[in-house]
Motif scaffolding. Structure first.
Motif, PDB file in Angstrom:
ATOM      1  N   UNK A 128       0.822  -1.210   0.000  1.00  0.00           N
ATOM      2  CA  UNK A 128       0.000   0.000   0.000  1.00  0.00           C
ATOM      3  C   UNK A 128       0.855   1.258   0.000  1.00  0.00           C
ATOM      4  N   UNK A 129       1.911   1.246   0.807  1.00  0.00           N
ATOM      5  CA  UNK A 129       2.731   2.454   0.916  1.00  0.00           C
ATOM      6  C   UNK A 129       3.484   2.715  -0.385  1.00  0.00           C
ATOM      7  N   UNK A 130       4.135   1.691  -0.916  1.00  0.00           N
ATOM      8  CA  UNK A 130       4.962   1.875  -2.117  1.00  0.00           C
ATOM      9  C   UNK A 130       4.099   2.232  -3.320  1.00  0.00           C
ATOM     10  N   UNK A 131       2.909   1.618  -3.435  1.00  0.00           N
ATOM     11  CA  UNK A 131       1.978   1.956  -4.528  1.00  0.00           C
ATOM     12  C   UNK A 131       1.185   3.229  -4.235  1.00  0.00           C
ATOM     13  N   UNK A 132       1.248   3.710  -2.976  1.00  0.00           N
ATOM     14  CA  UNK A 132       0.536   4.919  -2.548  1.00  0.00           C
ATOM     15  C   UNK A 132      -0.971   4.791  -2.765  1.00  0.00           C
ATOM     16  N   UNK A 133      -1.504   3.653  -2.307  1.00  0.00           N
ATOM     17  CA  UNK A 133      -2.934   3.397  -2.415  1.00  0.00           C
ATOM     18  C   UNK A 133      -3.356   2.426  -1.328  1.00  0.00           C
ATOM     19  N   UNK A 134      -4.616   2.480  -0.934  1.00  0.00           N
ATOM     20  CA  UNK A 134      -5.128   1.530   0.041  1.00  0.00           C
ATOM     21  C   UNK A 134      -5.588   0.233  -0.614  1.00  0.00           C
ATOM     22  N   UNK A 141      -3.960  -6.256  -8.107  1.00  0.00           N
ATOM     23  CA  UNK A 141      -3.122  -7.394  -8.493  1.00  0.00           C
ATOM     24  C   UNK A 141      -2.484  -7.218  -9.864  1.00  0.00           C
ATOM     25  N   UNK A 142      -3.012  -6.322 -10.670  1.00  0.00           N
ATOM     26  CA  UNK A 142      -2.380  -6.062 -11.959  1.00  0.00           C
ATOM     27  C   UNK A 142      -1.084  -5.278 -11.786  1.00  0.00           C
ATOM     28  N   UNK A 187       4.425  -7.451  -4.022  1.00  0.00           N
ATOM     29  CA  UNK A 187       5.313  -6.357  -4.421  1.00  0.00           C
ATOM     30  C   UNK A 187       4.620  -5.427  -5.406  1.00  0.00           C
ATOM     31  N   UNK A 188       4.669  -4.141  -5.117  1.00  0.00           N
ATOM     32  CA  UNK A 188       4.120  -3.126  -6.002  1.00  0.00           C
ATOM     33  C   UNK A 188       5.060  -2.949  -7.199  1.00  0.00           C
TER      34      UNK A 188
END
Length: 489
Positions: free
Chosen positions: A402-408, A412-413, A464-465
């Motif tokens: 969540x943090x690395x992708x900056x989203x809650x 999966x894509x 992993x993001x």
């Protein structure tokens, strides 16, 4: 290997069930992802704390800063690299800066360095502000961990000298102490040079997304909020005390008039930990250190007196080397085998336990959390205050994504796994134990005896993001998320 996990027969006796999972493909790539996501979320959701009247309380030190995020390969010119990449403990000129950045970039390794040249540092900040996508945020281990604890429902106290502008980044419910009334504070600025996986810097290609942090701090190395935090601890009565930000002391010019001010400040950190009742758990958050003298101070003034330690794979390798051989490891494998990391965790655990005895500490190390790109590994001594280890590993894994992708949302894509279907629990050639990941039970846990202590080890794969938005601060959020579920009040 001394203290390695038990042989296969012993592990079976502890009821580790081995399941084979086959690698299959569907529209999102790895078919394991769907089940892993579902069950990690289930573990997180059924193990909530910090709700209602049972809010745990955490106190954190020390320091804060403005983080200036900048695209590393836009700020730095590969043509300025004269000679080969090289490691420097301290950066004093542009040539050293470029060589040092390239050294860590080609390894995909996180690094944090002090720049002694204030004029050059200010010039670099000005250059960075002219680049596209440069942005400001609050930085520092303590405030980032504080915000994560707050978001998870904890009551939070943290110590830092901050300007009114910097305090505006902090939720009002978090109690910030450190500066005196009406004191004008000049915030320290950290430059966060970010890069993505496969990004190029001349002939070098980054094996993973990461960041190189440069600073020229004045407040943070002195732990200037330490005394103020100490004034508030007796009335706040935290369940958990987090010690962080000590890496700001790395290679800072402390010795004045023949006195080692750094040793004096760290003695005060030690006293602050000792001032807390044993019912208040103490956690130390490792970071990137290269100053051997400072690391030796930490092994005598901090590590013997904490219950828990958190770190990434680079920091684990470095700490293990310093404790065992008295040598600094500047860069290590950015994606180590689980067996390698577990062996280093066991050895580090034993060596810190020896420090507990040597210094007569009333506290003993009872928890270690190592976070890597591919997995979370948490070791806890059984039948003590640390609870819900499987859920903590799951939450740390989800927080990493969540943090690395900056989203809650877990998309999966934009997700991949680096782990195989199974892993060895040790590199010991005489030990044939393997653990197979079970898609509907994604956190693998087992028991071991390390010397005379029964411990539980849990390993969770990280979703992993693949489109990293944030790198700096990931470790702080992951470590805090792991602690959130483990403290019983």
């Amino acid at each position: 290997m001394a203290g390695a996990p038990m042989k296969l027969g012993s592990i079976v006796s502890f009821c580790i069930v081995l399941y084979a999972i086959y690698f299959r493909k569907n529209d999102i790539g790895d078919e394991r992802l769907v089940s892993l996501k579902e069950h990690l979320l289930f573990l997180e959701s059924k193990n909530k704390v910090g709700v209602g009247v049972s809010q745990p309380k955490v106190a954190l030190g020390y320091g804060a800063c403005h983080d200036l995020f900048v695209n590393a390969t836009l700020l730095l010119d590969y043509q300025d690299l004269k000679g080969s990449p090289e490691h420097f403990n301290e950066i004093s000129n542009k040539e050293e800066f470029v060589k040092s950045f390239a050294y860590f970039f080609k390894h995909g390794a996180a690094a944090e360095r002090f720049m002694s040249n204030s004029k050059l540092y200010d010039d670099l900040v000005e250059q960075a502000l002219k680049l596209p996508d440069t942005r400001w945020a609050i930085g520092g281990n303590a405030p980032l961990m504080a915000k994560r604890f707050y978001l998870e429902g904890w009551k939070v106290l943290f110590g830092a000298k901050m300007s009114k502008k910097l305090k505006s980044y902090i939720p009002e419910e978090i109690l910030v102490v450190g500066d005196n009334e009406n004191e004008e504070v000049r915030d320290d600025i950290h430059m966060i040079l970010e890069y993505k996986a496969d990004e190029r810097f001349g002939e070098y290609k980054a094996p993973r997304a990461n960041r190189y942090i440069m600073h020229n701090d004045e407040n943070n190395p002195l732990l200037s909020s330490l005394e103020k935090l100490g004034e508030y601890l007796p009335s706040f009565k935290p369940n958990l005390l987090v010690i962080s930000g000590l890496q700001m002391m790395d290679n800072f010019p402390f010795k004045r008039d023949g006195k080692d001010l750094r040793a004096e400040r760290l003695d005060l950190v030690k006293q602050q930990i000792l001032s807390q009742p044993l019912s208040t758990l103490a956690h130390f958050e490792m970071a990137s250190y290269v100053d051997l003298e400072l690391l030796k101070h930490l092994t005598t003034k901090v590590l013997p007196y904490v219950d828990s330690v958190g770190m990434n794979e680079q920091e684990l390798s470095n700490l293990n080397s310093v404790l065992e051989r008295g040598r600094v490891v500047v860069v290590a494998d950015s994606n180590p085998r689980i067996a390698t990391a577990l062996d280093q965790m066991r050895n580090t655990f034993r060596l810190i336990r020896q420090k507990n005895k040597k210094f007569g500490s009333k506290r003993k190390l009872t928890r270690m959390h190592v976070h890597t790109l591919a997995y979370q590994a948490i070791l806890t001594v059984q039948n003590l205050k640390w609870k819900r280890t499987p859920a903590a590993a799951a939450k740390a894994s989800l927080t990493a994504h969540r943090y690395v992708c900056n989203t809650q949302n877990i998309n999966l894509e934009k997700t991949k796994l680096l782990l195989d279907d199974s892993f060895s629990t040790t590199t010991d050639n005489d030990n044939s134990s393997r653990v197979f990941f079970e898609a509907n039970k994604p956190v693998a846990c087992w028991e071991e005896t390390i010397e005379s202590d029964k411990v539980e080890i849990c390993v969770a794969p990280v979703l992993i993001c693949t489109e990293a938005q944030l790198t700096a601060g990931a470790g702080d959020n992951i470590s805090a998320a792991g602690l959130v579920l483990q403290v019983e009040i």
